[in-house]
Design a protein around this motif. Structure first.
Motif, PDB file in Angstrom:
ATOM      1  N   ALA A 169       0.856  -1.275   0.046  1.00 45.35           N
ATOM      2  CA  ALA A 169       0.137  -0.026   0.051  1.00 45.35           C
ATOM      3  C   ALA A 169       0.844   1.136  -0.106  1.00 45.35           C
ATOM      4  O   ALA A 169       1.799   1.498   0.870  1.00 45.35           O
ATOM      5  CB  ALA A 169      -0.901   0.036   1.394  1.00 45.35           C
ATOM      6  N   VAL A 170       0.537   2.147  -0.688  1.00 40.84           N
ATOM      7  CA  VAL A 170       1.435   3.562  -1.096  1.00 40.84           C
ATOM      8  C   VAL A 170       0.900   4.340   0.181  1.00 40.84           C
ATOM      9  O   VAL A 170      -0.310   4.803  -0.019  1.00 40.84           O
ATOM     10  CB  VAL A 170       1.454   4.081  -2.463  1.00 40.84           C
ATOM     11  N   ILE A 171       1.562   4.812   1.040  1.00 46.80           N
ATOM     12  CA  ILE A 171       1.246   5.516   1.956  1.00 46.80           C
ATOM     13  C   ILE A 171       2.429   6.934   1.864  1.00 46.80           C
ATOM     14  O   ILE A 171       3.316   6.770   1.206  1.00 46.80           O
ATOM     15  CB  ILE A 171       1.185   5.230   3.347  1.00 46.80           C
ATOM     16  N   GLU A 172       2.003   7.984   2.574  1.00 45.55           N
ATOM     17  CA  GLU A 172       2.943   9.282   2.594  1.00 45.55           C
ATOM     18  C   GLU A 172       4.431   8.685   3.062  1.00 45.55           C
ATOM     19  O   GLU A 172       4.397   8.081   4.253  1.00 45.55           O
ATOM     20  CB  GLU A 172       2.436  10.220   3.437  1.00 45.55           C
ATOM     21  N   GLY A 173       5.314   8.554   2.478  1.00 45.21           N
ATOM     22  CA  GLY A 173       6.530   8.229   2.889  1.00 45.21           C
ATOM     23  C   GLY A 173       7.164   6.951   2.483  1.00 45.21           C
ATOM     24  O   GLY A 173       8.396   6.787   2.562  1.00 45.21           O
ATOM     25  N   GLY A 174       6.309   6.187   1.429  1.00 51.27           N
ATOM     26  CA  GLY A 174       6.703   5.156   0.908  1.00 51.27           C
ATOM     27  C   GLY A 174       5.715   4.006   1.054  1.00 51.27           C
ATOM     28  O   GLY A 174       4.476   4.202   0.485  1.00 51.27           O
ATOM     29  N   VAL A 175       5.885   2.799   1.049  1.00 49.81           N
ATOM     30  CA  VAL A 175       5.255   1.708   0.834  1.00 49.81           C
ATOM     31  C   VAL A 175       5.162   0.627   1.999  1.00 49.81           C
ATOM     32  O   VAL A 175       6.381   0.110   2.746  1.00 49.81           O
ATOM     33  CB  VAL A 175       5.732   0.766  -0.362  1.00 49.81           C
ATOM     34  N   VAL A 176       3.959   0.232   2.503  1.00 45.81           N
ATOM     35  CA  VAL A 176       3.716  -0.725   3.648  1.00 45.81           C
ATOM     36  C   VAL A 176       3.575  -2.350   2.904  1.00 45.81           C
ATOM     37  O   VAL A 176       2.626  -2.265   1.911  1.00 45.81           O
ATOM     38  CB  VAL A 176       2.502  -0.394   4.314  1.00 45.81           C
ATOM     39  N   CYS A 177       4.477  -3.157   3.405  1.00 43.81           N
ATOM     40  CA  CYS A 177       4.184  -4.462   2.929  1.00 43.81           C
ATOM     41  C   CYS A 177       3.270  -5.031   3.516  1.00 43.81           C
ATOM     42  O   CYS A 177       3.331  -5.373   4.713  1.00 43.81           O
ATOM     43  CB  CYS A 177       5.652  -5.048   3.293  1.00 43.81           C
ATOM     44  N   LEU A 178       2.063  -5.049   2.633  1.00 41.19           N
ATOM     45  CA  LEU A 178       0.729  -5.959   3.354  1.00 41.19           C
ATOM     46  C   LEU A 178       0.982  -7.462   3.331  1.00 41.19           C
ATOM     47  O   LEU A 178       0.422  -8.002   4.162  1.00 41.19           O
ATOM     48  CB  LEU A 178      -0.375  -5.582   2.169  1.00 41.19           C
ATOM     49  N   SER A 179       1.634  -7.835   2.479  1.00 35.74           N
ATOM     50  CA  SER A 179       2.096  -9.385   2.424  1.00 35.74           C
ATOM     51  C   SER A 179       2.588  -9.900   3.610  1.00 35.74           C
ATOM     52  O   SER A 179       2.285 -10.728   4.194  1.00 35.74           O
ATOM     53  CB  SER A 179       2.955  -9.886   1.181  1.00 35.74           C
ATOM     54  N   GLN A 180       3.573  -8.980   4.095  1.00 40.51           N
ATOM     55  CA  GLN A 180       4.389  -9.352   5.324  1.00 40.51           C
ATOM     56  C   GLN A 180       3.390  -9.312   6.461  1.00 40.51           C
ATOM     57  O   GLN A 180       3.476 -10.042   7.464  1.00 40.51           O
ATOM     58  CB  GLN A 180       5.466  -8.308   5.432  1.00 40.51           C
ATOM     59  N   ARG A 181       2.507  -8.053   6.550  1.00 38.52           N
ATOM     60  CA  ARG A 181       1.649  -8.004   7.730  1.00 38.52           C
ATOM     61  C   ARG A 181       0.409  -8.729   7.521  1.00 38.52           C
ATOM     62  O   ARG A 181      -0.416  -8.769   8.654  1.00 38.52           O
ATOM     63  CB  ARG A 181       1.267  -6.461   7.716  1.00 38.52           C
ATOM     64  N   LEU A 182       0.039  -9.381   6.518  1.00 37.14           N
ATOM     65  CA  LEU A 182      -1.285 -10.004   6.359  1.00 37.14           C
ATOM     66  C   LEU A 182      -1.190 -11.427   5.899  1.00 37.14           C
ATOM     67  O   LEU A 182      -1.933 -12.108   5.010  1.00 37.14           O
ATOM     68  CB  LEU A 182      -2.200  -9.326   5.527  1.00 37.14           C
ATOM     69  N   GLY A 183      -0.163 -12.070   6.398  1.00 36.33           N
ATOM     70  CA  GLY A 183       0.024 -13.637   6.479  1.00 36.33           C
ATOM     71  C   GLY A 183       0.422 -13.944   4.773  1.00 36.33           C
ATOM     72  O   GLY A 183      -0.247 -15.169   4.163  1.00 36.33           O
ATOM     73  N   GLY A 184       1.187 -13.177   4.087  1.00 33.04           N
ATOM     74  CA  GLY A 184       1.571 -13.604   2.799  1.00 33.04           C
ATOM     75  C   GLY A 184       0.437 -13.347   1.592  1.00 33.04           C
ATOM     76  O   GLY A 184       0.752 -13.838   0.299  1.00 33.04           O
ATOM     77  N   ALA A 185      -0.528 -12.591   1.988  1.00 36.42           N
ATOM     78  CA  ALA A 185      -1.568 -12.384   0.776  1.00 36.42           C
ATOM     79  C   ALA A 185      -0.988 -11.425  -0.314  1.00 36.42           C
ATOM     80  O   ALA A 185      -0.309 -10.688   0.062  1.00 36.42           O
ATOM     81  CB  ALA A 185      -2.788 -11.604   1.835  1.00 36.42           C
ATOM     82  N   GLY A 186      -1.562 -11.811  -1.539  1.00 33.68           N
ATOM     83  CA  GLY A 186      -1.254 -10.884  -2.619  1.00 33.68           C
ATOM     84  C   GLY A 186      -2.460  -9.905  -2.773  1.00 33.68           C
ATOM     85  O   GLY A 186      -3.435 -10.111  -2.053  1.00 33.68           O
ATOM     86  N   VAL A 187      -2.417  -9.016  -3.844  1.00 28.01           N
ATOM     87  CA  VAL A 187      -3.333  -8.005  -3.980  1.00 28.01           C
ATOM     88  C   VAL A 187      -4.579  -8.771  -4.607  1.00 28.01           C
ATOM     89  O   VAL A 187      -5.701  -8.551  -3.914  1.00 28.01           O
ATOM     90  CB  VAL A 187      -2.900  -6.953  -5.134  1.00 28.01           C
ATOM     91  N   LYS A 188      -4.346  -9.849  -5.273  1.00 35.49           N
ATOM     92  CA  LYS A 188      -5.726 -10.718  -5.639  1.00 35.49           C
ATOM     93  C   LYS A 188      -6.278 -11.268  -4.562  1.00 35.49           C
ATOM     94  O   LYS A 188      -7.455 -11.232  -4.527  1.00 35.49           O
ATOM     95  CB  LYS A 188      -4.926 -11.759  -6.897  1.00 35.49           C
ATOM     96  N   ASP A 189      -5.425 -11.771  -3.653  1.00 41.15           N
ATOM     97  CA  ASP A 189      -6.138 -12.448  -2.371  1.00 41.15           C
ATOM     98  C   ASP A 189      -6.891 -11.304  -1.430  1.00 41.15           C
ATOM     99  O   ASP A 189      -7.914 -11.649  -1.273  1.00 41.15           O
ATOM    100  CB  ASP A 189      -4.957 -13.068  -1.528  1.00 41.15           C
ATOM    101  N   LEU A 190      -6.411 -10.283  -1.374  1.00 44.22           N
ATOM    102  CA  LEU A 190      -7.012  -9.349  -0.663  1.00 44.22           C
ATOM    103  C   LEU A 190      -8.606  -8.773  -1.213  1.00 44.22           C
ATOM    104  O   LEU A 190      -9.463  -8.819  -0.550  1.00 44.22           O
ATOM    105  CB  LEU A 190      -6.044  -8.035  -0.333  1.00 44.22           C
ATOM    106  N   ILE A 191      -8.401  -8.739  -2.583  1.00 37.98           N
ATOM    107  CA  ILE A 191      -9.649  -8.503  -3.117  1.00 37.98           C
ATOM    108  C   ILE A 191     -10.688  -9.669  -3.158  1.00 37.98           C
ATOM    109  O   ILE A 191     -11.689  -9.718  -2.653  1.00 37.98           O
ATOM    110  CB  ILE A 191      -9.515  -8.081  -4.641  1.00 37.98           C
ATOM    111  N   ARG A 192     -10.268 -10.812  -3.505  1.00 43.03           N
ATOM    112  CA  ARG A 192     -11.083 -11.750  -3.624  1.00 43.03           C
ATOM    113  C   ARG A 192     -11.621 -12.390  -2.009  1.00 43.03           C
ATOM    114  O   ARG A 192     -12.785 -12.809  -2.104  1.00 43.03           O
ATOM    115  CB  ARG A 192     -10.273 -13.228  -4.104  1.00 43.03           C
ATOM    116  N   ASP A 193     -10.677 -12.134  -0.942  1.00 45.41           N
ATOM    117  CA  ASP A 193     -11.315 -12.537   0.111  1.00 45.41           C
ATOM    118  C   ASP A 193     -11.820 -11.436   0.929  1.00 45.41           C
ATOM    119  O   ASP A 193     -12.244 -11.608   2.119  1.00 45.41           O
ATOM    120  CB  ASP A 193      -9.913 -13.088   0.893  1.00 45.41           C
ATOM    121  N   GLY A 194     -12.180 -10.386   0.468  1.00 44.17           N
ATOM    122  CA  GLY A 194     -12.683  -9.045   0.968  1.00 44.17           C
ATOM    123  C   GLY A 194     -12.035  -8.487   2.269  1.00 44.17           C
ATOM    124  O   GLY A 194     -12.654  -8.304   3.015  1.00 44.17           O
ATOM    125  N   ARG A 195     -10.701  -8.593   1.873  1.00 46.43           N
ATOM    126  CA  ARG A 195      -9.874  -7.876   3.064  1.00 46.43           C
ATOM    127  C   ARG A 195      -9.425  -6.705   2.802  1.00 46.43           C
ATOM    128  O   ARG A 195      -8.294  -5.954   3.272  1.00 46.43           O
ATOM    129  CB  ARG A 195      -8.685  -8.990   3.228  1.00 46.43           C
TER     130      ARG A 195
END
Length: 70
Positions: free
Chosen positions: A16-42
């Motif tokens: 996720a792009v935030i002010e100052g850089g990028v937050v690694c969502l995969s690391q923080r949400l159990g390895g989820a990719g963008v498709k996973d986040l959308i498909r799983d309603g996360r």
């Protein structure tokens, strides 16, 4: 929230792009990719994580990949 997919050490990561850089969502949400986040309603969960985080990477340091890779 702007979602991206980027490559790091040979692995694809959701971010996720935030002010100052990028937050690694995969690391923080159990390895989820963008498709996973959308498909799983996360997306709301991802937005909450990103909103309370400090950047893990500088935007200039990431290598962008396809937004929704197969």
């Amino acid at each position: 929230m702007k979602l991206i997919t980027y490559s790091e050490k040979g692995h694809l990561c959701a971010g996720a792009v935030i002010e100052g850089g990028v937050v690694c969502l995969s690391q923080r949400l159990g390895g989820a990719g963008v498709k996973d986040l959308i498909r799983d309603g996360r997306l709301a969960e991802a937005a909450e994580v990103a909103a309370g985080a400090t950047p893990d990477r500088r935007l200039d340091d990431v290598v962008f990949d396809l937004p929704l890779p197969d």
